[in-house]
Design a protein around this motif. Structure first.
Motif, PDB file in Angstrom:
ATOM      1  N   LEU A   1       0.845  -1.187   0.000  1.00  0.00           N
ATOM      2  CA  LEU A   1       0.000   0.000   0.000  1.00  0.00           C
ATOM      3  C   LEU A   1       0.882   1.239   0.000  1.00  0.00           C
ATOM      4  O   LEU A   1       1.993   1.221   0.546  1.00  0.00           O
ATOM      5  CB  LEU A   1      -0.914   0.029   1.237  1.00  0.00           C
ATOM      6  N   ARG A   2       0.385   2.312  -0.581  1.00  0.00           N
ATOM      7  CA  ARG A   2       1.146   3.563  -0.687  1.00  0.00           C
ATOM      8  C   ARG A   2       0.379   4.711  -0.058  1.00  0.00           C
ATOM      9  O   ARG A   2      -0.830   4.851  -0.251  1.00  0.00           O
ATOM     10  CB  ARG A   2       1.458   3.859  -2.155  1.00  0.00           C
ATOM     11  N   LEU A   3       1.111   5.540   0.687  1.00  0.00           N
ATOM     12  CA  LEU A   3       0.554   6.737   1.301  1.00  0.00           C
ATOM     13  C   LEU A   3       1.349   7.954   0.843  1.00  0.00           C
ATOM     14  O   LEU A   3       2.463   7.817   0.329  1.00  0.00           O
ATOM     15  CB  LEU A   3       0.585   6.639   2.828  1.00  0.00           C
ATOM     16  N   PRO A   4       0.816   9.164   1.037  1.00  0.00           N
ATOM     17  CA  PRO A   4       1.538  10.372   0.621  1.00  0.00           C
ATOM     18  C   PRO A   4       2.859  10.531   1.369  1.00  0.00           C
ATOM     19  O   PRO A   4       3.042   9.978   2.467  1.00  0.00           O
ATOM     20  CB  PRO A   4       0.566  11.507   0.985  1.00  0.00           C
ATOM     21  N   PRO A   5       3.814  11.285   0.796  1.00  0.00           N
ATOM     22  CA  PRO A   5       5.072  11.557   1.500  1.00  0.00           C
ATOM     23  C   PRO A   5       4.813  12.168   2.872  1.00  0.00           C
ATOM     24  O   PRO A   5       3.834  12.886   3.072  1.00  0.00           O
ATOM     25  CB  PRO A   5       5.779  12.564   0.579  1.00  0.00           C
ATOM     26  N   ASP A   6       5.690  11.863   3.812  1.00  0.00           N
ATOM     27  CA  ASP A   6       5.632  12.397   5.180  1.00  0.00           C
ATOM     28  C   ASP A   6       4.458  11.876   5.996  1.00  0.00           C
ATOM     29  O   ASP A   6       4.167  12.395   7.074  1.00  0.00           O
ATOM     30  CB  ASP A   6       5.614  13.935   5.181  1.00  0.00           C
ATOM     31  N   SER A   7       3.752  10.866   5.498  1.00  0.00           N
ATOM     32  CA  SER A   7       2.718  10.237   6.325  1.00  0.00           C
ATOM     33  C   SER A   7       3.376   9.579   7.531  1.00  0.00           C
ATOM     34  O   SER A   7       4.497   9.080   7.450  1.00  0.00           O
ATOM     35  CB  SER A   7       1.951   9.179   5.513  1.00  0.00           C
ATOM     36  N   ARG A   8       2.660   9.586   8.647  1.00  0.00           N
ATOM     37  CA  ARG A   8       3.166   8.958   9.871  1.00  0.00           C
ATOM     38  C   ARG A   8       2.250   7.791  10.237  1.00  0.00           C
ATOM     39  O   ARG A   8       1.042   7.972  10.360  1.00  0.00           O
ATOM     40  CB  ARG A   8       3.230   9.968  11.016  1.00  0.00           C
ATOM     41  N   VAL A   9       2.845   6.611  10.389  1.00  0.00           N
ATOM     42  CA  VAL A   9       2.030   5.436  10.699  1.00  0.00           C
ATOM     43  C   VAL A   9       2.500   4.709  11.957  1.00  0.00           C
ATOM     44  O   VAL A   9       1.807   3.812  12.449  1.00  0.00           O
ATOM     45  CB  VAL A   9       2.029   4.444   9.511  1.00  0.00           C
ATOM     46  N   GLU A  10       3.673   5.092  12.490  1.00  0.00           N
ATOM     47  CA  GLU A  10       4.213   4.350  13.632  1.00  0.00           C
ATOM     48  C   GLU A  10       3.359   4.469  14.893  1.00  0.00           C
ATOM     49  O   GLU A  10       3.495   3.649  15.806  1.00  0.00           O
ATOM     50  CB  GLU A  10       5.645   4.807  13.940  1.00  0.00           C
ATOM     51  N   ASP A  11       2.497   5.490  14.968  1.00  0.00           N
ATOM     52  CA  ASP A  11       1.620   5.623  16.131  1.00  0.00           C
ATOM     53  C   ASP A  11       0.237   5.036  15.862  1.00  0.00           C
ATOM     54  O   ASP A  11      -0.679   5.193  16.676  1.00  0.00           O
ATOM     55  CB  ASP A  11       1.493   7.093  16.550  1.00  0.00           C
ATOM     56  N   HIS A  12       0.074   4.357  14.736  1.00  0.00           N
ATOM     57  CA  HIS A  12      -1.203   3.736  14.397  1.00  0.00           C
ATOM     58  C   HIS A  12      -1.308   2.375  15.090  1.00  0.00           C
ATOM     59  O   HIS A  12      -0.338   1.617  15.156  1.00  0.00           O
ATOM     60  CB  HIS A  12      -1.314   3.558  12.878  1.00  0.00           C
ATOM     61  N   PRO A  13      -2.477   2.024  15.621  1.00  0.00           N
ATOM     62  CA  PRO A  13      -2.631   0.725  16.311  1.00  0.00           C
ATOM     63  C   PRO A  13      -2.236  -0.459  15.438  1.00  0.00           C
ATOM     64  O   PRO A  13      -1.669  -1.439  15.927  1.00  0.00           O
ATOM     65  CB  PRO A  13      -4.127   0.696  16.653  1.00  0.00           C
ATOM     66  N   GLY A  14      -2.517  -0.380  14.141  1.00  0.00           N
ATOM     67  CA  GLY A  14      -2.177  -1.496  13.257  1.00  0.00           C
ATOM     68  C   GLY A  14      -0.684  -1.752  13.196  1.00  0.00           C
ATOM     69  O   GLY A  14      -0.244  -2.905  13.108  1.00  0.00           O
ATOM     70  N   TRP A  15       0.121  -0.673  13.251  1.00  0.00           N
ATOM     71  CA  TRP A  15       1.570  -0.855  13.253  1.00  0.00           C
ATOM     72  C   TRP A  15       2.011  -1.534  14.541  1.00  0.00           C
ATOM     73  O   TRP A  15       2.808  -2.484  14.516  1.00  0.00           O
ATOM     74  CB  TRP A  15       2.275   0.498  13.098  1.00  0.00           C
ATOM     75  N   ALA A  16       1.501  -1.072  15.664  1.00  0.00           N
ATOM     76  CA  ALA A  16       1.874  -1.653  16.958  1.00  0.00           C
ATOM     77  C   ALA A  16       1.471  -3.122  17.051  1.00  0.00           C
ATOM     78  O   ALA A  16       2.136  -3.918  17.724  1.00  0.00           O
ATOM     79  CB  ALA A  16       1.220  -0.853  18.091  1.00  0.00           C
ATOM     80  N   GLN A  17       0.398  -3.479  16.365  1.00  0.00           N
ATOM     81  CA  GLN A  17      -0.080  -4.860  16.396  1.00  0.00           C
ATOM     82  C   GLN A  17       0.589  -5.742  15.340  1.00  0.00           C
ATOM     83  O   GLN A  17       0.281  -6.935  15.252  1.00  0.00           O
ATOM     84  CB  GLN A  17      -1.599  -4.868  16.189  1.00  0.00           C
ATOM     85  N   GLY A  18       1.482  -5.162  14.555  1.00  0.00           N
ATOM     86  CA  GLY A  18       2.204  -5.933  13.554  1.00  0.00           C
ATOM     87  C   GLY A  18       1.443  -6.190  12.278  1.00  0.00           C
ATOM     88  O   GLY A  18       1.840  -7.041  11.467  1.00  0.00           O
ATOM     89  N   ALA A  19       0.357  -5.441  12.046  1.00  0.00           N
ATOM     90  CA  ALA A  19      -0.439  -5.656  10.843  1.00  0.00           C
ATOM     91  C   ALA A  19       0.287  -5.193   9.589  1.00  0.00           C
ATOM     92  O   ALA A  19      -0.004  -5.675   8.491  1.00  0.00           O
ATOM     93  CB  ALA A  19      -1.784  -4.941  10.961  1.00  0.00           C
ATOM     94  N   PHE A  20       1.209  -4.251   9.742  1.00  0.00           N
ATOM     95  CA  PHE A  20       1.959  -3.786   8.574  1.00  0.00           C
ATOM     96  C   PHE A  20       3.322  -3.265   8.990  1.00  0.00           C
ATOM     97  O   PHE A  20       3.559  -2.941  10.150  1.00  0.00           O
ATOM     98  CB  PHE A  20       1.185  -2.710   7.797  1.00  0.00           C
ATOM     99  N   GLU A  21       4.223  -3.213   8.017  1.00  0.00           N
ATOM    100  CA  GLU A  21       5.574  -2.700   8.194  1.00  0.00           C
ATOM    101  C   GLU A  21       5.825  -1.622   7.147  1.00  0.00           C
ATOM    102  O   GLU A  21       5.333  -1.718   6.018  1.00  0.00           O
ATOM    103  CB  GLU A  21       6.619  -3.814   7.993  1.00  0.00           C
ATOM    104  N   VAL A  22       6.592  -0.608   7.494  1.00  0.00           N
ATOM    105  CA  VAL A  22       7.020   0.376   6.513  1.00  0.00           C
ATOM    106  C   VAL A  22       8.116  -0.263   5.656  1.00  0.00           C
ATOM    107  O   VAL A  22       9.121  -0.737   6.174  1.00  0.00           O
ATOM    108  CB  VAL A  22       7.558   1.649   7.202  1.00  0.00           C
ATOM    109  N   GLN A  23       7.882  -0.290   4.355  1.00  0.00           N
ATOM    110  CA  GLN A  23       8.862  -0.903   3.443  1.00  0.00           C
ATOM    111  C   GLN A  23       8.617  -0.400   2.023  1.00  0.00           C
ATOM    112  O   GLN A  23       7.499  -0.506   1.503  1.00  0.00           O
ATOM    113  CB  GLN A  23       8.775  -2.436   3.471  1.00  0.00           C
ATOM    114  N   ASP A  24       9.649   0.152   1.406  1.00  0.00           N
ATOM    115  CA  ASP A  24       9.531   0.657   0.045  1.00  0.00           C
ATOM    116  C   ASP A  24       9.050  -0.440  -0.896  1.00  0.00           C
ATOM    117  O   ASP A  24       9.380  -1.619  -0.725  1.00  0.00           O
ATOM    118  CB  ASP A  24      10.885   1.192  -0.428  1.00  0.00           C
TER     119      ASP A  24
END
Length: 394
Positions: A166-189
């Motif tokens: 999935l792609r989001l706009p530049p400078d989006s912040r996702v590390e404080d999203h519950p899904g990130w904390a739960q391991g649902a997704f990883e930041v990866q180019d």
């Protein structure tokens, strides 16, 4: 902070970034974070404005400038409002003197522009290396569902050719999203995701991630293997490798085995794997020319001598990887570089040294043929720049 004070702050930061690039010091992001940690009076708008000025200047200048002031003068050459900050009242840069020289705009140092051109990158492709990058994420099939993550992240769109990208706009912040904390997704180019899929990892395999770093591709490989099999994630950098364990826990990955290597003695630490791996991923240290969208000051760090040393390290690691693979197994050579010296030429040199080995095109949704492998680039594929070759043992 006043606008002119922001400009002066940007100059001070650029001085620090230029020195760090010359001396192989801390990255720009780290220096910016340190700068504002010591200046609590700067608000979020100030920090954002200064950061934007700094990166505008870095992206503009191909060669490392003499000073932060010269860099900012180059940026001000086409910005009348910015020029007015020089010599203004308060905490402002000194007035521009007659004949004062600004830094010169460009894509990269002259020697490196020649290498890029020789590697088949025209001016448009070179310029695209400095575009602002989007934020890409990989939905972790072990923890999350694409549809659910799409619904929870406004602005996210699917990436063509990647079932879990999935792609989001530049400078989006996702590390404080519950899904990130739960391991649902990883930041990866997206490029890294394509490369990980191109490895061809499957459940039950024994895989060695020879230069695992913090484990981004290790986690992607584990998801592709449905958490079944074995991944030895090795690296010589204790700090980076130490970040894998908590990431693996968050991602639900149980098959990754971190293994710290002693620089120069990697073979001894991997002796038990000799001739037994189905797949060895060599995501080797490289120039990072493919990551300038995210780390544009990397152009200021690279020298011909440093590039030559990196090419030597890559060759040594590929030779080590060859000893670990079972008959018919694969070594995947990956660099986040668009230079042939680290990509197509490196793969050809490996095949010349190792009789009986052959190259097989990686099975990837994107990529342009380059030598015996595939190359990804921002201009052609909207990814970071990568070269990947799949080398098959006899």
């Amino acid at each position: 902070m006043t606008p002119q004070a922001r400009t002066q702050a940007a100059i001070e930061l650029l001085d620090a970034i230029i020195a760090a690039a010359r001396d192989q010091g801390a990255a720009a992001d780290t220096l910016i974070a340190r700068y504002f940690a010591e200046r609590r009076y700067a608000g979020s708008k100030d920090r954002r404005a200064v950061r934007e000025l700094v990166y505008r200047a870095i992206r503009l200048l191909g060669a490392r400038p003499a000073s932060g002031r010269a860099a900012m003068l180059a940026l001000a050459a086409d910005d009348a409002e910015l020029r007015r900050h020089f010599g203004a009242e308060g905490h402002a840069p000194a007035a521009i003197e007659a004949g004062e020289e600004a830094a010169v705009a460009g894509v990269a140092p002259a020697w490196l522009v020649k290498r890029l051109a020789a590697s088949g990158l025209d001016k448009a492709a070179q310029t695209a290396l400095l575009d602002r990058a989007p934020l890409d994420i990989r939905v972790n099939a072990l923890r999350g569902k694409v549809a659910a993550v799409l619904a929870e992240l406004p602005g996210a769109v699917p990436i063509e050719g990647l079932a879990h990208g999935l792609r989001l706009p530049p400078d989006s912040r996702v590390e404080d999203h519950p899904g990130w904390a739960q391991g649902a997704f990883e930041v990866q180019d997206a490029g890294s995701q394509h490369v990980a899929l191109g490895c061809g990892a499957a459940p039950g395999m024994t895989v060695v991630d020879l230069c695992a770093g913090a484990g981004g591709k290790t986690l992607a490989l584990a998801a592709a293997m449905a958490n079944a099999g074995r991944i030895i994630a090795s690296d010589t950098d204790r700090g980076r490798l130490g970040r894998l364990a908590p990431r693996a826990v968050r991602a639900g990955v149980t098959i990754a085995e971190p293994r710290l290597l002693d620089p120069g003695r990697e073979a001894a630490a991997l002796d038990d794997l000799t001739g037994g791996a189905d797949l060895v991923l060599v995501d080797a240290p490289c120039s990072g020319t493919g990551t300038w969208r995210r780390n544009p000051e990397a152009r200021w760090r690279l020298t011909p001598d440093r590039l030559a040393r990196l090419v030597e390290v890559q060759a040594r690691l590929l030779d080590l990887a060859a000893t670990l693979v079972r008959p018919g197994g694969a070594v995947i050579h990956v660099v986040c570089s668009v230079l042939d010296a680290e990509g197509a030429d490196q793969a050809d040199a490996f095949l010349a040294r190792h009789e009986g080995w052959r190259a097989e095109r990686p099975d990837m949704a994107v990529g342009d043929a380059r030598g015996t492998g595939l190359r990804l680039s921002p201009n052609a594929h909207s990814t970071d720049g990568f070269f990947v070759a799949r080398l098959i043992a006899p």
